[in-house]
Scaffold this motif. Structure first.
Motif, PDB file in Angstrom:
ATOM      1  N   GLY A   8       2.266   2.116  -3.255  1.00  0.00           N
ATOM      2  CA  GLY A   8       1.390   2.603  -4.294  1.00  0.00           C
ATOM      3  C   GLY A   8       0.943   1.531  -5.132  1.00  0.00           C
ATOM      4  O   GLY A   8       0.485   1.784  -6.448  1.00  0.00           O
ATOM      5  N   VAL A   9       1.036   0.072  -4.746  1.00  0.00           N
ATOM      6  CA  VAL A   9       0.545  -0.967  -5.633  1.00  0.00           C
ATOM      7  C   VAL A   9      -0.872  -1.038  -5.731  1.00  0.00           C
ATOM      8  O   VAL A   9      -1.675  -0.773  -4.647  1.00  0.00           O
ATOM      9  N   SER A  10      -1.464  -1.055  -6.982  1.00  0.00           N
ATOM     10  CA  SER A  10      -2.802  -0.881  -7.132  1.00  0.00           C
ATOM     11  C   SER A  10      -3.373  -2.297  -6.248  1.00  0.00           C
ATOM     12  O   SER A  10      -2.826  -3.053  -5.969  1.00  0.00           O
ATOM     13  N   GLU A  11      -4.868  -2.120  -6.130  1.00  0.00           N
ATOM     14  CA  GLU A  11      -5.632  -3.080  -5.483  1.00  0.00           C
ATOM     15  C   GLU A  11      -5.611  -4.257  -6.107  1.00  0.00           C
ATOM     16  O   GLU A  11      -5.290  -5.460  -5.301  1.00  0.00           O
TER      17      GLU A  11
ATOM     18  N   LYS B 252       0.845  -1.210  -0.093  1.00  0.00           N
ATOM     19  CA  LYS B 252      -0.100   0.009  -0.006  1.00  0.00           C
ATOM     20  C   LYS B 252       0.950   1.452   0.110  1.00  0.00           C
ATOM     21  O   LYS B 252       0.463   2.143  -0.857  1.00  0.00           O
TER      22      LYS B 252
ATOM     23  N   ASP C 133      -3.238  -5.563  -8.106  1.00  0.00           N
ATOM     24  CA  ASP C 133      -1.918  -6.311  -8.002  1.00  0.00           C
ATOM     25  C   ASP C 133      -1.812  -6.600  -6.592  1.00  0.00           C
ATOM     26  O   ASP C 133      -1.143  -7.830  -6.245  1.00  0.00           O
ATOM     27  N   ARG C 134      -2.371  -6.017  -5.540  1.00  0.00           N
ATOM     28  CA  ARG C 134      -2.294  -6.343  -4.162  1.00  0.00           C
ATOM     29  C   ARG C 134      -2.802  -7.590  -3.821  1.00  0.00           C
ATOM     30  O   ARG C 134      -2.260  -8.747  -3.299  1.00  0.00           O
TER      31      ARG C 134
END
Length: 195
Positions: free
Chosen positions: A182-185, A179, A187-188
């Motif tokens: 700034g990793v997208s949801e 988070k 990709d998380r």
């Protein structure tokens, strides 16, 4: 005024005893009488001197050699590559870290957090530790053990100018690191799915 010599130390007495030409019972009795506080050490030392220096020059049997070889192979396989106790995560810098970041689809700062032991090992999915294991060329168990090490002292690899003394670095979850980076949801979710 009489000059008194300081009492001899154990090492000095054993050195004197060793320099005697003979080490028979009479010499031993004389030293024990002169230095009763070292009687046990003198007796043990006399036995050591009297023991012949025999070496087994027959060599190892084939069975003994094969057991030694098998034990050595097992030891080498259980050890991480590099020096004993070396941290395999330090190799996550440069090209290795860059390639792993591309493979996982994360910013390099995520790899830096892993390298600096700022990620809780228990929060990292097995699929990610497997990729770390492949990238570092060490067993997955060694990667997990290295990640579990305290981040204390890891900040010494970087230098900062600050107004106050450094504070201990706290470990955080892998999800929080993603988070913060700034990793997208989507990709998380992909990275946190334990495949």
């Amino acid at each position: 005024m009489t000059a008194t010599n300081p009492p001899l130390t154990l090492d000095a007495v054993l050195d004197l005893f060793q320099m005697e030409e003979l080490h028979d019972g009479h010499v031993l009795a004389r030293y024990v009488a002169a230095h009763p506080q070292f009687a046990l050490q003198l007796i043990d030392f006399s036995r050591l001197i009297a023991t012949p220096d025999t070496e087994d020059e027959g060599g190892l049997t084939a069975t003994e050699q094969s057991r030694i070889d098998a034990a050595w192979i097992t030891h080498q396989a259980a050890r991480p590559q590099g020096a004993t106790g070396a941290d395999p995560l330090v190799r996550l810098s440069g090209d290795v870290g860059k390639a792993l970041a591309v493979k996982l689809g994360v910013p390099r700062q995520v790899i830096t957090c892993i390298r600096e032991h700022r990620v809780l090992a228990s929060s990292v999915p097995a699929s990610v530790t497997r990729e770390l294991s492949v990238a570092l060329g060490v067993p997955q168990a060694h990667v997990i053990a290295a990640m579990a090490r305290s981040p204390a002292g890891m900040a010494a690899t970087r230098s900062y100018k600050s107004d106050g003394p450094p504070r201990p670095v706290a470990q955080t979850t892998f999800e929080q690191v993603l988070k913060d980076a700034g990793v997208s949801e989507a990709d998380r979710v992909r990275l946190l799915a334990d495949a």
